[in-house]
Design an enzyme around this catalytic site. Structure first.
Site, short mmCIF file in Angstrom:
data_model
loop_
_atom_site.label_atom_id
_atom_site.label_comp_id
_atom_site.label_asym_id
_atom_site.label_seq_id
_atom_site.Cartn_x
_atom_site.Cartn_y
_atom_site.Cartn_z
N ASP A 187 -4.14 -10.48 -9.83
CA ASP A 187 -4.71 -10.26 -8.51
C ASP A 187 -5.37 -8.87 -8.54
O ASP A 187 -5.05 -8.04 -9.39
CB ASP A 187 -3.56 -10.31 -7.50
CG ASP A 187 -4.00 -9.98 -6.10
OD1 ASP A 187 -5.12 -10.37 -5.71
OD2 ASP A 187 -3.22 -9.33 -5.38
N GLU A 213 -6.48 -6.73 -5.29
CA GLU A 213 -6.08 -5.79 -4.24
C GLU A 213 -4.56 -5.70 -4.15
O GLU A 213 -3.86 -6.70 -4.16
CB GLU A 213 -6.65 -6.24 -2.89
CG GLU A 213 -8.16 -6.17 -2.85
CD GLU A 213 -8.70 -6.62 -1.50
OE1 GLU A 213 -8.39 -5.96 -0.50
OE2 GLU A 213 -9.44 -7.62 -1.47
#
Length: 201
Positions: free
Chosen positions: A9, A11
């Site tokens: 991922d 953020e």
């Protein structure tokens, strides 16, 4: 020897949450809501676009904030070392228009993300998701072409890809998500995450 690909991922894992940074820069605290608070991404994005419209803010204002965002301390070094060991893809629900300046700061890793619909005036009018449940769908597609995946993320929308992978880890997640998924290993430092990924390779 299996072919591994690490799916990360963006953020909260490699860079700060873009919308939280923008909420602070613009002084609109309600924009601090993320997928940690609202698991339904479609609902969250439609709501955000409404808030931007209400305040007369567009892509340029968000990009001005993003230009000032630096990767989390140690993120680039972690990514560099990981990429020297195996293939890495960042799978994010963010948008190309937001991610590009951050990819530059991270040394141009590969990212699969979505795209914004932007009017000539710069107003964000909508968004186009690459595919439904983009993280899980992408991991399954990689597996279908002969890769074994190892995944890590911090949020509700990362759980699908984490659970579908041969190894999956929570990283810098919330106490609630960790509690609700106590069977998943959870790490707070790049050093520990790197060790766990290396052991799974």
């Amino acid at each position: 020897m299996s072919m591994n690909i690490v799916c990360l991922d963006l953020e909260g894992v490699l860079v700060p949450e873009i919308w939280i940074a923008f909420a602070e820069a613009s002084g609109i605290p309600e924009l601090k809501r993320t997928t940690r608070d609202e698991p339904d991404y479609d609902k969250l994005m439609k709501w955000r676009i409404g808030v931007l419209k209400e305040h007369g803010l567009g892509l340029k204002e968000i990009q001005d904030t993003i230009a000032k965002i630096e990767p989390l301390p140690g993120a680039k070094e972690f990514l560099d070392e990981l990429r020297s060991l195996t293939q890495v893809i960042i799978i994010s629900d963010t948008f190309t228009q937001f991610a590009t300046p951050l990819m530059k700061k991270l040394g141009w890793p590969t990212i699969f993300c979505n795209t914004l619909e932007v009017a000539p005036s710069g107003e964000i009018t909508g968004f186009k998701m690459r595919c439904p449940q983009s993280k899980l769908t992408t991991v399954k597609a990689l597996q279908s072409i002969g890769f074994e995946t190892i995944a890590s993320g911090d949020s509700h929308n990362d759980l699908g890809m984490i659970r579908a992978s041969k190894a999956g880890f929570l990283f810098k997640s919330t106490e609630q998500i960790k509690k609700d998924n106590s069977d998943l290993a959870a790490y707070e430092t790049y050093e520990d995450l790197l060790k766990a990924i290396k052991a799974a390779l």
